[in-house]
Scaffold this active site. Sequence first.
Site, PDB file in Angstrom:
ATOM      1  N   SER A   1      -6.410  -9.198   6.839  1.00 55.20           N
ATOM      2  CA  SER A   1      -5.812  -9.575   8.123  1.00 55.20           C
ATOM      3  C   SER A   1      -5.189 -10.965   8.112  1.00 55.20           C
ATOM      4  CB  SER A   1      -6.828  -9.418   9.262  1.00 55.20           C
ATOM      5  OG  SER A   1      -7.248  -8.069   9.359  1.00 55.20           O
TER       6      SER A   1
ATOM      7  N   LYS B   1       0.853  -1.210   0.000  1.00 56.16           N
ATOM      8  CA  LYS B   1       0.000   0.000   0.000  1.00 56.16           C
ATOM      9  C   LYS B   1       0.880   1.247   0.000  1.00 56.16           C
ATOM     10  CE  LYS B   1      -3.674  -2.711   2.030  1.00 56.16           C
ATOM     11  NZ  LYS B   1      -4.840  -2.797   2.893  1.00 56.16           N
TER      12      LYS B   1
ATOM     13  N   GLY C   1      -7.312  -4.696   7.329  1.00 56.10           N
ATOM     14  CA  GLY C   1      -6.684  -3.786   8.285  1.00 56.10           C
ATOM     15  C   GLY C   1      -7.402  -3.712   9.622  1.00 56.10           C
TER      16      GLY C   1
ATOM     17  N   HIS D   1      -8.720  -2.983  -6.099  1.00 59.09           N
ATOM     18  CA  HIS D   1      -8.646  -3.124  -4.635  1.00 59.09           C
ATOM     19  C   HIS D   1      -9.771  -2.303  -4.005  1.00 59.09           C
ATOM     20  CE1 HIS D   1      -7.223  -2.868  -0.526  1.00 59.09           C
ATOM     21  NE2 HIS D   1      -6.466  -3.915  -0.790  1.00 59.09           N
TER      22      HIS D   1
HETATM   23  P1  13P Z   1      -4.438  -6.342   5.712  1.00 58.42           P
HETATM   24  O1  13P Z   1      -3.654  -7.630   5.586  1.00 58.42           O
HETATM   25  O2  13P Z   1      -3.629  -5.255   6.336  1.00 58.42           O
HETATM   26  O3  13P Z   1      -5.766  -6.565   6.340  1.00 58.42           O
HETATM   27  O4  13P Z   1      -4.708  -5.835   4.212  1.00 58.42           O
HETATM   28  C1  13P Z   1      -5.268  -6.702   3.288  1.00 58.42           C
HETATM   29  C2  13P Z   1      -5.244  -6.074   1.946  1.00 58.42           C
HETATM   30  O5  13P Z   1      -5.939  -5.118   1.684  1.00 58.42           O
HETATM   31  C3  13P Z   1      -4.321  -6.641   0.943  1.00 58.42           C
HETATM   32  O6  13P Z   1      -4.552  -6.110  -0.325  1.00 58.42           O
END
Ligand code: 13P
Length: 253
Positions: free
Chosen positions: A214, A12, A174, A96
Amino acid sequence: MKRKPFIAGNWKMHKTIAEAVSLVTSIIEKLPNPEQVEVGVAPPFTALSAVAARIGNSALKLVAQNVFWEKEGAYTGEISPLMLKDVGCEYVIVGHSERRQIFRETDEMINKKIKAVLSFGLKPILCVGETLEQRQKGYTFEIVKSQLLKGLEGLSSEHVLKTTIAYEPVWAIGTGKTASPSQAQEVHHFLRGILGKKWDKEVAGSIRILYGGSVKPDNVKSLMQQPDIDGGLVGGASLKAESFLQVCSFMEV
Ligand code: 13P
């Protein structure tokens, strides 16, 4: 046909160039056997070139987080599939949920991006997933079906075979709240069934469906034991080499 697991780290909007090179160096040093698992990283655009140079001949795959659908032109701030190919990307994340929600990307835009990515010989990773409200109202299957079919609209079987799907329930991203292995399996199985109906058995049996939301070292194994879960799209846990490598070694956990 056995599908090779694929774990991709979505960084990200994290990491300077120096931080990205340091992280990727640690990942390459302990990369699991590429015969057993394919591993990729998706750094921010500014670090793609430096990370590509560091990857060199290693089996680690370079993934982009986003793309625009035109090859070149007056599109201030955008990056084309040609540029991603040029920098050494093999995969591109498309649609996404953060792009859908924050940047208002529609299924039509996502479909254009997927077609552009494929036309440049890159491989798209199409993300689908419902929000908490949609799940609570019982719309999960309707939503993911619509995102899948609209995202892949007009694609030949040959092109769908080059595509990876990522099921990322928005409420699990997240938040530390993972979908349970059976909740995720239910949706993955459903998505595979749709691919089989719309395209064919070969497509349904070969395409990889990753889970995202997650994913952590302590939950990856139970997710990966599900028959229709072929890997993970990992956010937070991909920002440190130790946790990412633990996720990638899910077979040994
Ligand atoms: P997290 O693993 O931080 O929840 O994020 C998942 C994600 O959006 C991967 O593209």
